[in-house]
Design a protein around this motif. Structure first.
Motif, PDB file in Angstrom:
ATOM      1  N   ILE A 215     -28.611   3.016  19.939  1.00  0.00           N
ATOM      2  CA  ILE A 215     -28.295   4.133  20.844  1.00  0.00           C
ATOM      3  C   ILE A 215     -27.106   3.716  21.693  1.00  0.00           C
ATOM      4  CG2 ILE A 215     -29.131   5.610  22.699  1.00  0.00           C
ATOM      5  CD1 ILE A 215     -31.914   5.406  21.400  1.00  0.00           C
ATOM      6  N   TRP A 216     -26.139   4.607  21.756  1.00  0.00           N
ATOM      7  CA  TRP A 216     -24.879   4.358  22.452  1.00  0.00           C
ATOM      8  C   TRP A 216     -24.741   5.267  23.660  1.00  0.00           C
ATOM      9  CZ3 TRP A 216     -20.218   1.740  20.832  1.00  0.00           C
ATOM     10  CH2 TRP A 216     -20.392   0.928  19.696  1.00  0.00           C
ATOM     11  N   ALA A 217     -24.073   4.775  24.692  1.00  0.00           N
ATOM     12  CA  ALA A 217     -23.595   5.630  25.772  1.00  0.00           C
ATOM     13  C   ALA A 217     -22.348   6.323  25.235  1.00  0.00           C
ATOM     14  CB  ALA A 217     -23.259   4.803  27.000  1.00  0.00           C
ATOM     15  N   ALA A 218     -22.213   7.600  25.559  1.00  0.00           N
ATOM     16  CA  ALA A 218     -21.048   8.371  25.118  1.00  0.00           C
ATOM     17  C   ALA A 218     -20.671   9.328  26.231  1.00  0.00           C
ATOM     18  CB  ALA A 218     -21.363   9.142  23.837  1.00  0.00           C
TER      19      ALA A 218
ATOM     20  N   LEU B  70     -26.130   0.631  23.925  1.00  0.00           N
ATOM     21  CA  LEU B  70     -27.119   0.259  24.924  1.00  0.00           C
ATOM     22  C   LEU B  70     -27.971  -0.862  24.360  1.00  0.00           C
ATOM     23  CD1 LEU B  70     -28.060   3.836  26.171  1.00  0.00           C
ATOM     24  CD2 LEU B  70     -26.515   2.178  27.230  1.00  0.00           C
ATOM     25  N   PRO B  71     -28.608  -1.663  25.208  1.00  0.00           N
ATOM     26  CA  PRO B  71     -29.425  -2.773  24.696  1.00  0.00           C
ATOM     27  C   PRO B  71     -30.546  -2.283  23.780  1.00  0.00           C
ATOM     28  CG  PRO B  71     -29.022  -3.033  27.043  1.00  0.00           C
ATOM     29  CD  PRO B  71     -28.538  -1.657  26.673  1.00  0.00           C
ATOM     30  N   GLY B  72     -30.789  -3.063  22.736  1.00  0.00           N
ATOM     31  CA  GLY B  72     -31.878  -2.787  21.809  1.00  0.00           C
ATOM     32  C   GLY B  72     -31.407  -2.213  20.493  1.00  0.00           C
ATOM     33  N   SER B  73     -32.179  -2.490  19.466  1.00  0.00           N
ATOM     34  CA  SER B  73     -31.996  -1.878  18.147  1.00  0.00           C
ATOM     35  C   SER B  73     -33.361  -1.876  17.484  1.00  0.00           C
ATOM     36  CB  SER B  73     -30.960  -2.630  17.310  1.00  0.00           C
ATOM     37  OG  SER B  73     -31.400  -3.929  17.019  1.00  0.00           O
TER      38      SER B  73
END
Length: 188
Positions: free
Chosen positions: A138-141, A124-127
Protein backbone atom coordinates in the motif's frame (compact mmCIF):
# COMPACT_ATOMS: atom_id res chain seq x y z
CA UNK A 1 9.44 -16.01 -26.37
CA UNK A 2 6.52 -17.73 -28.07
CA UNK A 3 3.30 -18.38 -26.22
CA UNK A 4 0.00 -16.74 -25.47
CA UNK A 5 -0.82 -13.32 -24.16
CA UNK A 6 -3.77 -11.95 -22.24
CA UNK A 7 -5.19 -8.74 -23.67
CA UNK A 8 -7.78 -6.30 -22.39
CA UNK A 9 -9.88 -3.57 -23.93
CA UNK A 10 -11.17 -0.67 -21.85
CA UNK A 11 -14.46 1.21 -22.26
CA UNK A 12 -12.82 3.63 -24.73
CA UNK A 13 -11.65 0.86 -27.06
CA UNK A 14 -8.00 1.11 -25.98
CA UNK A 15 -6.21 -2.26 -26.03
CA UNK A 16 -3.57 -3.28 -23.50
CA UNK A 17 -1.35 -6.31 -23.09
CA UNK A 18 -1.80 -7.73 -19.57
CA UNK A 19 0.67 -10.63 -19.74
CA UNK A 20 2.88 -12.30 -22.37
CA UNK A 21 4.69 -15.57 -22.93
CA UNK A 22 2.23 -17.77 -21.07
CA UNK A 23 1.13 -21.31 -21.77
CA UNK A 24 -2.43 -21.57 -23.08
CA UNK A 25 -3.87 -22.94 -19.82
CA UNK A 26 -2.10 -20.26 -17.76
CA UNK A 27 -3.33 -17.49 -20.10
CA UNK A 28 -6.91 -18.81 -20.01
CA UNK A 29 -6.78 -19.00 -16.19
CA UNK A 30 -5.48 -15.42 -15.90
CA UNK A 31 -8.16 -14.05 -18.24
CA UNK A 32 -10.82 -15.96 -16.28
CA UNK A 33 -9.43 -14.56 -13.00
CA UNK A 34 -9.84 -10.99 -14.27
CA UNK A 35 -13.38 -11.72 -15.47
CA UNK A 36 -14.25 -13.32 -12.11
CA UNK A 37 -13.01 -10.22 -10.26
CA UNK A 38 -15.82 -8.30 -11.91
CA UNK A 39 -13.74 -6.02 -14.12
CA UNK A 40 -15.97 -4.29 -16.65
CA UNK A 41 -13.27 -4.47 -19.29
CA UNK A 42 -13.12 -7.17 -21.95
CA UNK A 43 -10.29 -9.75 -21.66
CA UNK A 44 -9.14 -12.31 -24.23
CA UNK A 45 -6.25 -14.66 -25.03
CA UNK A 46 -4.28 -14.60 -28.27
CA UNK A 47 -1.15 -16.29 -29.60
CA UNK A 48 1.88 -14.14 -30.24
CA UNK A 49 5.46 -13.27 -29.51
CA UNK A 50 6.30 -11.79 -26.14
CA UNK A 51 7.58 -8.23 -26.08
CA UNK A 52 6.94 -7.54 -22.40
CA UNK A 53 9.59 -8.65 -19.92
CA UNK A 54 8.43 -11.17 -17.34
CA UNK A 55 9.59 -11.00 -13.74
CA UNK A 56 12.39 -13.45 -12.99
CA UNK A 57 11.30 -16.78 -11.57
CA UNK A 58 10.69 -16.54 -7.84
CA UNK A 59 10.24 -12.76 -7.87
CA UNK A 60 6.76 -11.77 -6.65
CA UNK A 61 4.21 -9.85 -8.66
CA UNK A 62 2.62 -6.96 -6.82
CA UNK A 63 -0.85 -5.73 -6.02
CA UNK A 64 -0.71 -2.05 -5.12
CA UNK A 65 -3.23 -0.09 -3.10
CA UNK A 66 -3.30 3.69 -2.86
CA UNK A 67 -3.93 5.75 0.26
CA UNK A 68 -4.98 8.70 -1.91
CA UNK A 69 -4.49 11.95 0.02
CA UNK A 70 -6.18 15.28 -0.68
CA UNK A 71 -6.84 18.31 1.54
CA UNK A 72 -6.15 16.51 4.81
CA UNK A 73 -8.28 13.46 4.01
CA UNK A 74 -7.75 10.00 2.53
CA UNK A 75 -10.01 8.20 0.08
CA UNK A 76 -11.63 4.91 1.10
CA UNK A 77 -13.45 2.65 -1.39
CA UNK A 78 -16.13 0.06 -0.62
CA UNK A 79 -15.73 -3.19 -2.58
CA UNK A 80 -18.63 -4.27 -4.79
CA UNK A 81 -17.22 -7.76 -5.38
CA UNK A 82 -16.30 -10.54 -5.35
CA UNK A 83 -19.01 -11.64 -2.89
CA UNK A 84 -16.57 -12.52 -0.09
CA UNK A 85 -15.14 -8.95 -0.18
CA UNK A 86 -18.28 -6.96 -1.07
CA UNK A 87 -19.10 -4.28 1.49
CA UNK A 88 -15.57 -4.13 2.94
CA UNK A 89 -13.49 -0.99 2.57
CA UNK A 90 -10.02 -0.72 1.06
CA UNK A 91 -7.48 1.59 -0.46
CA UNK A 92 -8.14 1.23 -4.22
CA UNK A 93 -5.60 -0.24 -6.62
CA UNK A 94 -4.79 -3.47 -8.42
CA UNK A 95 -2.14 -5.74 -9.89
CA UNK A 96 1.02 -4.45 -11.48
CA UNK A 97 1.30 -5.64 -15.05
CA UNK A 98 4.54 -7.26 -16.26
CA UNK A 99 7.17 -4.58 -16.87
CA UNK A 100 5.40 -1.95 -14.72
CA UNK A 101 6.89 -0.46 -11.59
CA UNK A 102 4.69 -0.35 -8.51
CA UNK A 103 4.39 3.42 -8.94
CA UNK A 104 3.27 3.09 -12.57
CA UNK A 105 0.79 0.37 -11.64
CA UNK A 106 -0.75 2.45 -8.86
CA UNK A 107 -1.12 5.53 -11.03
CA UNK A 108 -2.68 3.47 -13.85
CA UNK A 109 -5.03 1.61 -11.49
CA UNK A 110 -6.26 4.83 -9.84
CA UNK A 111 -6.97 6.28 -13.28
CA UNK A 112 -8.87 3.13 -14.35
CA UNK A 113 -10.79 2.57 -11.10
CA UNK A 114 -11.48 6.19 -10.11
CA UNK A 115 -10.98 8.34 -13.22
CA UNK A 116 -8.32 10.52 -11.56
CA UNK A 117 -4.72 11.46 -12.12
CA UNK A 118 -2.57 10.73 -9.08
CA UNK A 119 1.09 10.49 -8.15
CA UNK A 120 2.52 7.63 -6.09
CA UNK A 121 4.58 9.09 -3.23
CA UNK A 122 6.07 6.24 -1.19
CA UNK A 123 5.22 2.76 0.04
CA UNK A 124 3.77 2.53 3.53
CA UNK A 125 5.32 0.03 5.96
CA UNK A 126 4.29 -3.59 5.51
CA UNK A 127 3.61 -6.05 2.73
CA UNK A 128 1.29 -9.05 2.64
CA UNK A 129 1.19 -12.23 0.61
CA UNK A 130 -2.16 -12.35 -1.18
CA UNK A 131 -1.31 -15.81 -2.50
CA UNK A 132 1.99 -17.48 -3.42
CA UNK A 133 3.87 -15.19 -5.82
CA UNK A 134 1.52 -12.20 -5.33
CA UNK A 135 2.37 -9.54 -2.73
CA UNK A 136 0.29 -6.52 -1.61
CA UNK A 137 1.94 -3.13 -0.97
CA UNK A 138 0.00 0.00 0.00
CA UNK A 139 1.37 3.35 -1.11
CA UNK A 140 0.72 6.93 -0.12
CA UNK A 141 -0.43 8.85 -3.19
CA UNK A 142 -1.59 12.38 -3.89
CA UNK A 143 -4.54 13.45 -6.03
CA UNK A 144 -3.35 15.64 -8.91
CA UNK A 145 -6.58 16.14 -10.86
CA UNK A 146 -10.10 14.83 -11.28
CA UNK A 147 -12.97 13.97 -8.96
CA UNK A 148 -12.86 10.31 -7.89
CA UNK A 149 -15.80 8.19 -9.06
CA UNK A 150 -16.38 4.46 -8.40
CA UNK A 151 -15.84 3.27 -12.00
CA UNK A 152 -14.76 -0.34 -11.28
CA UNK A 153 -14.81 -2.74 -8.35
CA UNK A 154 -16.36 -0.25 -5.90
CA UNK A 155 -19.88 0.84 -4.96
CA UNK A 156 -19.04 3.87 -2.80
CA UNK A 157 -16.18 6.25 -2.05
CA UNK A 158 -15.60 8.36 1.08
CA UNK A 159 -13.03 11.00 2.00
CA UNK A 160 -12.01 10.40 5.62
CA UNK A 161 -10.21 12.48 8.23
CA UNK A 162 -7.82 10.73 10.63
CA UNK A 163 -10.45 10.46 13.39
CA UNK A 164 -12.86 8.67 11.00
CA UNK A 165 -10.52 5.88 9.87
CA UNK A 166 -11.73 3.36 12.46
CA UNK A 167 -15.41 3.91 11.54
CA UNK A 168 -15.36 1.52 8.55
CA UNK A 169 -15.09 -2.28 8.19
CA UNK A 170 -11.72 -2.39 6.39
CA UNK A 171 -10.18 -5.40 4.68
CA UNK A 172 -7.59 -6.83 7.12
CA UNK A 173 -4.43 -5.77 5.22
CA UNK A 174 -5.74 -2.25 4.69
CA UNK A 175 -6.65 -1.98 8.39
CA UNK A 176 -3.03 -2.75 9.30
CA UNK A 177 -1.75 0.43 7.60
CA UNK A 178 -4.32 2.76 9.21
CA UNK A 179 -1.87 4.00 11.90
CA UNK A 180 0.56 5.00 9.12
CA UNK A 181 -2.22 6.73 7.16
CA UNK A 182 -3.34 8.57 10.33
CA UNK A 183 0.26 9.77 10.84
CA UNK A 184 0.37 11.06 7.23
CA UNK A 185 -2.89 12.93 7.74
CA UNK A 186 -1.67 14.42 11.03
CA UNK A 187 1.58 15.56 9.39
CA UNK A 188 -0.19 16.94 6.32
Amino acid sequence: MDGYRVMRQDDNGNRFRVADGLGRAEADALAAEFEARGHKQFYWVEAGRSRTPQPPAGEPRYVVGGALLHRGRVLAARRSGPPELAGSWEFPGGKAEPGETQEQALERELAEELGVRARALRPLPGSWEVRPGLELRIWAAELLSGEPRPLQDHSELRWLAAHELDDLPWLPHDREVLPHVAALLAAG
